[in-house]
Design a protein around this motif. Structure first.
Motif, mmCIF file in Angstrom:
data_model
loop_
_atom_site.group_PDB
_atom_site.id
_atom_site.type_symbol
_atom_site.label_atom_id
_atom_site.label_comp_id
_atom_site.label_asym_id
_atom_site.label_seq_id
_atom_site.Cartn_x
_atom_site.Cartn_y
_atom_site.Cartn_z
ATOM 1 N N LEU A 112 0.801 -1.226 0.000
ATOM 2 C CA LEU A 112 0.000 0.000 0.000
ATOM 3 C C LEU A 112 0.835 1.278 0.000
ATOM 4 C CD1 LEU A 112 -2.697 -1.084 2.558
ATOM 5 C CD2 LEU A 112 -3.009 -0.777 0.106
ATOM 6 N N LYS A 113 2.091 1.152 0.332
ATOM 7 C CA LYS A 113 2.986 2.308 0.432
ATOM 8 C C LYS A 113 2.339 3.418 1.266
ATOM 9 C CE LYS A 113 6.195 0.607 -2.357
ATOM 10 N NZ LYS A 113 5.712 -0.056 -3.549
ATOM 11 N N GLU A 114 2.297 4.646 0.724
ATOM 12 C CA GLU A 114 1.777 5.748 1.540
ATOM 13 C C GLU A 114 0.255 5.754 1.683
ATOM 14 O OE1 GLU A 114 4.656 6.636 -0.223
ATOM 15 O OE2 GLU A 114 5.756 6.851 1.656
ATOM 16 N N GLU A 115 -0.433 4.853 1.018
ATOM 17 C CA GLU A 115 -1.889 4.978 0.948
ATOM 18 C C GLU A 115 -2.634 4.960 2.283
ATOM 19 O OE1 GLU A 115 -4.501 3.887 -2.687
ATOM 20 O OE2 GLU A 115 -2.731 2.604 -2.701
ATOM 21 N N LEU A 116 -2.375 3.982 3.138
ATOM 22 C CA LEU A 116 -3.094 4.027 4.410
ATOM 23 C C LEU A 116 -2.380 3.353 5.578
ATOM 24 C CD1 LEU A 116 -5.395 1.239 4.997
ATOM 25 C CD2 LEU A 116 -5.593 1.985 2.659
ATOM 26 N N PRO A 117 -1.105 3.566 5.708
ATOM 27 C CA PRO A 117 -0.366 2.802 6.718
ATOM 28 C C PRO A 117 -0.911 2.876 8.131
ATOM 29 C CG PRO A 117 0.898 4.677 5.940
ATOM 30 C CD PRO A 117 -0.248 4.491 5.006
ATOM 31 N N HIS A 118 -1.291 4.064 8.593
ATOM 32 C CA HIS A 118 -1.672 4.150 10.003
ATOM 33 C C HIS A 118 -3.112 3.759 10.269
ATOM 34 C CE1 HIS A 118 2.191 5.336 10.902
ATOM 35 N NE2 HIS A 118 2.144 6.292 9.999
ATOM 36 N N ALA A 119 -3.868 3.590 9.208
ATOM 37 C CA ALA A 119 -5.259 3.222 9.400
ATOM 38 C C ALA A 119 -5.446 1.715 9.455
ATOM 39 C CB ALA A 119 -6.102 3.815 8.282
ATOM 40 N N VAL A 120 -4.381 0.946 9.291
ATOM 41 C CA VAL A 120 -4.566 -0.500 9.321
ATOM 42 C C VAL A 120 -3.916 -1.151 10.539
ATOM 43 C CG1 VAL A 120 -4.725 -0.757 6.824
ATOM 44 C CG2 VAL A 120 -2.515 -1.024 7.942
ATOM 45 N N ALA A 121 -4.551 -2.223 10.965
ATOM 46 C CA ALA A 121 -3.968 -3.040 12.022
ATOM 47 C C ALA A 121 -4.354 -4.481 11.721
ATOM 48 C CB ALA A 121 -4.503 -2.628 13.383
ATOM 49 N N VAL A 122 -3.562 -5.413 12.199
ATOM 50 C CA VAL A 122 -3.847 -6.819 11.925
ATOM 51 C C VAL A 122 -3.875 -7.599 13.225
ATOM 52 C CG1 VAL A 122 -3.112 -8.887 10.683
ATOM 53 C CG2 VAL A 122 -2.617 -6.630 9.718
ATOM 54 N N SER A 123 -4.912 -8.416 13.385
ATOM 55 C CA SER A 123 -4.893 -9.311 14.539
ATOM 56 C C SER A 123 -5.072 -10.751 14.069
ATOM 57 C CB SER A 123 -5.998 -8.933 15.535
ATOM 58 O OG SER A 123 -7.234 -9.346 15.032
ATOM 59 N N VAL A 124 -4.390 -11.656 14.752
ATOM 60 C CA VAL A 124 -4.550 -13.072 14.436
ATOM 61 C C VAL A 124 -5.491 -13.647 15.479
ATOM 62 C CG1 VAL A 124 -3.369 -15.310 14.439
ATOM 63 C CG2 VAL A 124 -2.373 -13.370 13.242
ATOM 64 N N GLU A 125 -6.585 -14.227 15.022
ATOM 65 C CA GLU A 125 -7.622 -14.656 15.962
ATOM 66 C C GLU A 125 -7.590 -16.135 16.258
ATOM 67 O OE1 GLU A 125 -11.220 -12.564 14.658
ATOM 68 O OE2 GLU A 125 -9.914 -10.923 15.329
ATOM 69 N N GLU A 126 -7.042 -16.889 15.333
ATOM 70 C CA GLU A 126 -7.044 -18.328 15.556
ATOM 71 C C GLU A 126 -5.834 -18.970 14.896
ATOM 72 O OE1 GLU A 126 -10.648 -20.237 14.155
ATOM 73 O OE2 GLU A 126 -9.739 -22.222 14.350
ATOM 74 N N ILE A 127 -5.198 -19.856 15.631
ATOM 75 C CA ILE A 127 -4.150 -20.700 15.034
ATOM 76 C C ILE A 127 -4.512 -22.128 15.397
ATOM 77 C CG2 ILE A 127 -1.703 -21.294 14.964
ATOM 78 C CD1 ILE A 127 -1.028 -18.475 15.844
ATOM 79 N N ASN A 128 -4.842 -22.895 14.401
ATOM 80 C CA ASN A 128 -5.284 -24.256 14.650
ATOM 81 C C ASN A 128 -4.334 -25.240 13.962
ATOM 82 O OD1 ASN A 128 -6.696 -26.553 15.140
ATOM 83 N ND2 ASN A 128 -8.670 -25.765 14.442
ATOM 84 N N ASN A 129 -3.541 -25.914 14.783
ATOM 85 C CA ASN A 129 -2.543 -26.821 14.252
ATOM 86 C C ASN A 129 -3.169 -28.175 13.935
ATOM 87 O OD1 ASN A 129 -0.142 -28.031 13.555
ATOM 88 N ND2 ASN A 129 0.981 -27.149 15.299
ATOM 89 N N LYS A 130 -3.556 -28.349 12.672
ATOM 90 C CA LYS A 130 -4.174 -29.618 12.274
ATOM 91 C C LYS A 130 -3.100 -30.587 11.792
ATOM 92 C CE LYS A 130 -8.508 -27.408 11.111
ATOM 93 N NZ LYS A 130 -9.424 -26.959 10.078
ATOM 94 N N LYS A 131 -3.537 -31.762 11.398
ATOM 95 C CA LYS A 131 -2.571 -32.814 11.076
ATOM 96 C C LYS A 131 -1.592 -32.403 9.962
ATOM 97 C CE LYS A 131 -2.301 -37.752 10.333
ATOM 98 N NZ LYS A 131 -2.802 -38.605 9.266
ATOM 99 N N ASN A 132 -2.158 -31.988 8.819
ATOM 100 C CA ASN A 132 -1.275 -31.702 7.688
ATOM 101 C C ASN A 132 -1.117 -30.215 7.383
ATOM 102 O OD1 ASN A 132 -0.814 -34.464 7.083
ATOM 103 N ND2 ASN A 132 -2.912 -34.531 6.259
ATOM 104 N N VAL A 133 -1.874 -29.417 8.086
ATOM 105 C CA VAL A 133 -1.877 -27.994 7.751
ATOM 106 C C VAL A 133 -2.155 -27.164 9.012
ATOM 107 C CG1 VAL A 133 -4.341 -27.896 7.184
ATOM 108 C CG2 VAL A 133 -2.787 -26.325 6.052
ATOM 109 N N ILE A 134 -1.636 -25.955 9.016
ATOM 110 C CA ILE A 134 -1.954 -25.050 10.119
ATOM 111 C C ILE A 134 -2.957 -24.020 9.614
ATOM 112 C CG2 ILE A 134 -1.051 -23.299 11.709
ATOM 113 C CD1 ILE A 134 1.577 -24.860 11.662
ATOM 114 N N TYR A 135 -4.126 -23.984 10.253
ATOM 115 C CA TYR A 135 -5.151 -23.029 9.849
ATOM 116 C C TYR A 135 -4.972 -21.751 10.680
ATOM 117 C CZ TYR A 135 -9.634 -20.682 9.518
ATOM 118 O OH TYR A 135 -10.601 -19.733 9.344
ATOM 119 N N ILE A 136 -4.868 -20.627 9.982
ATOM 120 C CA ILE A 136 -4.712 -19.346 10.691
ATOM 121 C C ILE A 136 -5.770 -18.361 10.207
ATOM 122 C CG2 ILE A 136 -3.184 -17.356 11.104
ATOM 123 C CD1 ILE A 136 -0.815 -19.277 10.620
ATOM 124 N N LYS A 137 -6.514 -17.805 11.172
ATOM 125 C CA LYS A 137 -7.498 -16.786 10.803
ATOM 126 C C LYS A 137 -7.017 -15.417 11.277
ATOM 127 C CE LYS A 137 -12.234 -15.326 11.191
ATOM 128 N NZ LYS A 137 -13.403 -15.340 12.041
#
Ligand SMILES: Nc1nc2c(ncn2[C@@H]2O[C@H](COP(=O)(O)OP(=O)(O)OP(=O)(O)O)[C@@H](O)[C@H]2O)c(=O)[nH]1
Ligand SMILES: [Mg+2]
Length: 297
Positions: A206-231
């Motif tokens: 995004l470069k200068e477009e909206l850096p301070h208006a965004v935030a990221v949260s990770v809500e779920e990490i589910n370690n399954k047998k063959n794959v890790i599901y992350i929301k």
């Protein structure tokens, strides 16, 4: 005799603190982007060598604005100085100093912890090199002189002089126990580390477009047998911003997701399914509770 110590990396936004941390550790523990105030958390990077453990603390760049997030960032940065064995004070010699730099220099000069002054980005140019030196020298007259251990011109990006810096550092680390497991590279909680990886890809896209208006949260990490599901959730403030983040036909979000997933897979060494949502929340930056959820405690 085992040696260990805490080293704070301080400097204004965008001078290259996180790049320096990663170069010292030899691993990517802190995200990097050309946008000031990329780092929002206090991130520790751990360097394990024979008989020495150095714990570096990357800090949000010191700056002076007036919203809750900015205030939080300043408090974090200042509080780190206390309890450290050494300070790496990083300046960017390609840009002239200003009032903010002077305020930061005043804070650093008026305490007793030893300082290494890192003059970064010399690969690009050395335009203001002498200005930084003479301003610093003006500040540390008389008794204060003894806090400076060394001037260290370097390029964090290219790795120039990193070994020299390590030598000086190690020579000045006191005797002490290992604080962390000798396999650890960071103490940063994995949820926040993943959220930051996604945030880095967003910043870069995004470069200068909206850096301070965004935030990221990770809500779920589910370690399954063959794959890790992350929301994960990307917070934006307005509908127009959501449209930018999602992009035409969802392409930007897909691009960000792919890059993030690849990097997250290198942490887990396992297949990852990354499920990213975009949520509109008008004033997330002003809500203490949400800041807390995002890890800005
Ligand atoms: N040319 C050059 N660029 C560098 C160097 N070190 C860092 N950079 C660039 O400077 C920008 C900022 O780097 P960061 O490491 O994110 O800076 P920071 O001080 O951690 O920034 P905040 O977290 O925002 O306070 C990025 O675009 C880096 O690639 C260097 O030695 N030379
Ligand atoms: Mg940073």
């Amino acid at each position: 005799m085992f040696k260990s110590g805490f080293v704070a990396i301080l400097g204004r936004p965008n001078v290259g603190k996180s790049t320096l941390l990663n170069a010292l550790i030899g691993d990517k523990v802190s995200i990097i982007s050309p946008i000031p105030q990329t780092t929002r958390h206090q991130i520790k990077g751990i360097l394990n060598l024979k008989d020495v453990q150095v714990v570096f603390i990357d800090t949000p760049g010191m700056h002076y604005f007036n919203d809750e997030l900015a205030q939080h960032l300043n408090t974090v940065a200042k509080s780190i100085i206390y309890g450290c064995d050494l300070i790496l004070y990083v300046v960017d010699v390609t840009r002239n100093y200003g009032k903010e730099e002077e305020r930061l220099m005043n804070i650093i000069c008026n305490q007793d912890i030893k300082v290494i002054m890192v003059l970064n980005k010399v690969d690009k140019c050395e335009k203001f090199f002498n200005e930084y030196l003479s301003m610093w020298q003006k500040k540390i007259k008389g008794d204060k002189k003894k806090i400076l251990l060394a001037y260290m011109p370097l390029s964090a990006k290219r790795g120039t002089n990193i070994d020299k810096l390590k030598e000086v550092l190690i020579g000045n680390i006191p005797e002490g126990p290992a604080y962390y497991d000798d396999k650890a590279v960071t103490d940063f909680p994995v949820k926040l580390r993943i959220a930051d990886i996604i945030r880095e890809k967003l910043f870069l896209a995004l470069k200068e477009e909206l850096p301070h208006a965004v935030a990221v949260s990770v809500e779920e990490i589910n370690n399954k047998k063959n794959v890790i599901y992350i929301k994960a959730n990307i917070y934006v403030r307005r509908k127009s911003q959501k449209m930018i983040v999602v992009g035409k036909k969802g392409e930007l979000l897909k691009h960000i997701g792919t890059l993030s997933r690849k990097e997250i897979e290198t942490i887990y060494e396992k297949k990852v399914f990354l499920d990213i949502w975009v949520t509109i929340m008008e004033d997330w930056q002003k809500r203490p509770r949400i800041l807390k959820d995002l890890g800005y405690e």
